[in-house]
Design a protein around this motif. Structure first.
Motif: not given
Length: 402
Positions: A220-225, A239-242, A254-258, A273-274
């Motif tokens: 999911l990290m590769y997909e998000a990027l 994708t980040l939320k998933r 979490f850091p990338h969503l924030i 989110l926090c």
């Protein structure tokens, strides 16, 4: 009329020697294949024929001979490895890829319908059976190249392996139902695509790869990027939320969503989110610090001070929380001054006094962050009439100016 006949005659005179040469090369290649010697020469001859003769390029027999030349090279290499004789393992994987490439080209020609629309595949069944036994080496070869860091070769082999699942030639093998390594191969193809920074490669098999749940946190990290690189921010966020929903403590989601919510000014989403994260891990310093920043940005200064003091209580050696608390007190002063600067001097002075130790502690822990603590302390020392400290900060700011 005479000129036309002469032109045709000249054309035939050029074509006939060419045809003879092609036939001679095909015949020579067949001799090599039959003898089992000089198989690489047979392959080279037949590839030359295909490249230089348009008729041979559409002739399934020529591709069949080419396939035989490669198949025998593959068998020789396999035997050497089995007998533990000296042999380049990479060469076997290269030959495996060649087998599939040539066989698929042959099949596409072989499967063309005749003038009556009938399709008779002369070579498909035999070749599919042969390739089915070789197919595992596409997977092993892909893994070999992954370990070596040869990601282009790895992707090529995994791509060929995965395409078999949808190729008509392998319909009877039903790989989608029977191949337990399909999702794993899809993951490694996605991994190789990520290493090659190719969004197309990452996303081609990502959905299939999700069936391999053992590697989902990275997938999911590769997909998000990939979505971020494409500029598809809706899919990036989704994708980040998933990823966060499945792996809230993983260091990526979490850091990338924030960061995304801060960049887009969606502070309420960031706050939610926090809160969601802190329900899972109430004493997680990253989650607490993210909430501290959000509260500070929202102007919720008392809440910011409360949350940030929790961080200091958990770990008093981190610099940034002290800055946030100090700035929250200074922001409270701004709010008071907007209402009634004249009548709240005592309160304002008290807030400056509260802000000072936090900002001084931040300076101590982050001495190189002058652009942050120097202006804040300048304001504090000025309003508290602290001449010596004020003069020091004034000099620091003067030296910081370009």
């Amino acid at each position: 009329m005479m000129k036309k006949l002469i032109a045709i005659t000249l054309l035939l005179l050029t074509i006939i020697p060419c045809l003879r040469a092609q036939r001679k090369e095909i015949s020579q290649a067949r001799s090599y294949i039959k003898s089992g010697k000089d198989l690489d020469k047979a392959e080279k001859l037949l590839r030359g024929v295909i490249e230089n003769d348009s008729a041979s390029r559409e002739d399934p027999r020529v591709y069949s001979y080419l396939l035989q030349s490669i198949e025998k090279q593959y068998a020789e290499g396999n035997e050497k490895l089995y007998l533990k004789q000296q042999y380049d393992t990479t060469a076997l994987f290269t030959l495996t890829k060649k087998l599939f490439d040539v066989a698929e080209t042959l099949d596409s020609i072989d499967a063309r319908p005749d003038e009556k629309g009938r399709m008779k595949t002369k070579y498909r069944s035999k070749n599919a059976a042969m390739l089915n036994t070789c197919r595992p080496n596409l997977f092993f070869g892909g893994m070999y190249h992954i370990r070596k860091g040869n990601f282009e070769n790895a992707y090529s082999l995994f791509d060929t392996y995965l395409k078999c699942a949808t190729h008509p030639m392998f319909e009877n093998y039903n790989y989608n139902m029977t191949d337990r390594k399909l999702a794993e191969a899809a993951y490694w193809a996605t991994f190789a695509g990520a290493r090659l920074d190719s969004t197309a490669m990452v996303l081609k098999y990502a959905e299939l790869a999700e069936a391999d749940t053992t590697k989902l946190r990275f997938l999911l990290m590769y997909e998000a990027l990939a979505y971020n690189k494409m500029g598809d921010m809706d899919k990036y966020e989704a994708t980040l939320k998933r990823g966060f929903a499945h792996y809230p403590l993983f260091s990526f989601y979490f850091p990338h969503l924030i960061d995304l919510y801060n960049a887009t000014g969606e502070l309420e989403k960031a706050q939610h989110l926090c809160d969601e994260a802190l329900e899972i891990a109430p004493d997680n310093i990253l989650f607490l610090y993210a909430k501290s920043n959000v509260l500070l940005s929202l102007g919720l200064n008392d809440e910011c001070i409360e949350v940030t003091n929790r961080i200091v209580g958990l770990n008093d050696s981190i610099a940034e929380p002290y800055y946030n608390i100090g700035m929250a007190y200074l922001n409270k002063i701004v709010e008071l001054e907007k209402v009634s600067k004249r009548h709240d001097k005592a309160k304002i002075k008290a807030l400056y006094q509260k802000a000072m130790p936090y900002l001084e502690k931040y300076r101590e822990l982050a001495p190189n962050e002058k652009k942050k603590w120097a202006p804040a302390l300048y304001r504090v020392y000025l309003n508290l009439n602290m001449g010596r400290q004020f003069d020091e900060i004034d000099k620091i700011l003067a030296n910081e100016k370009p």
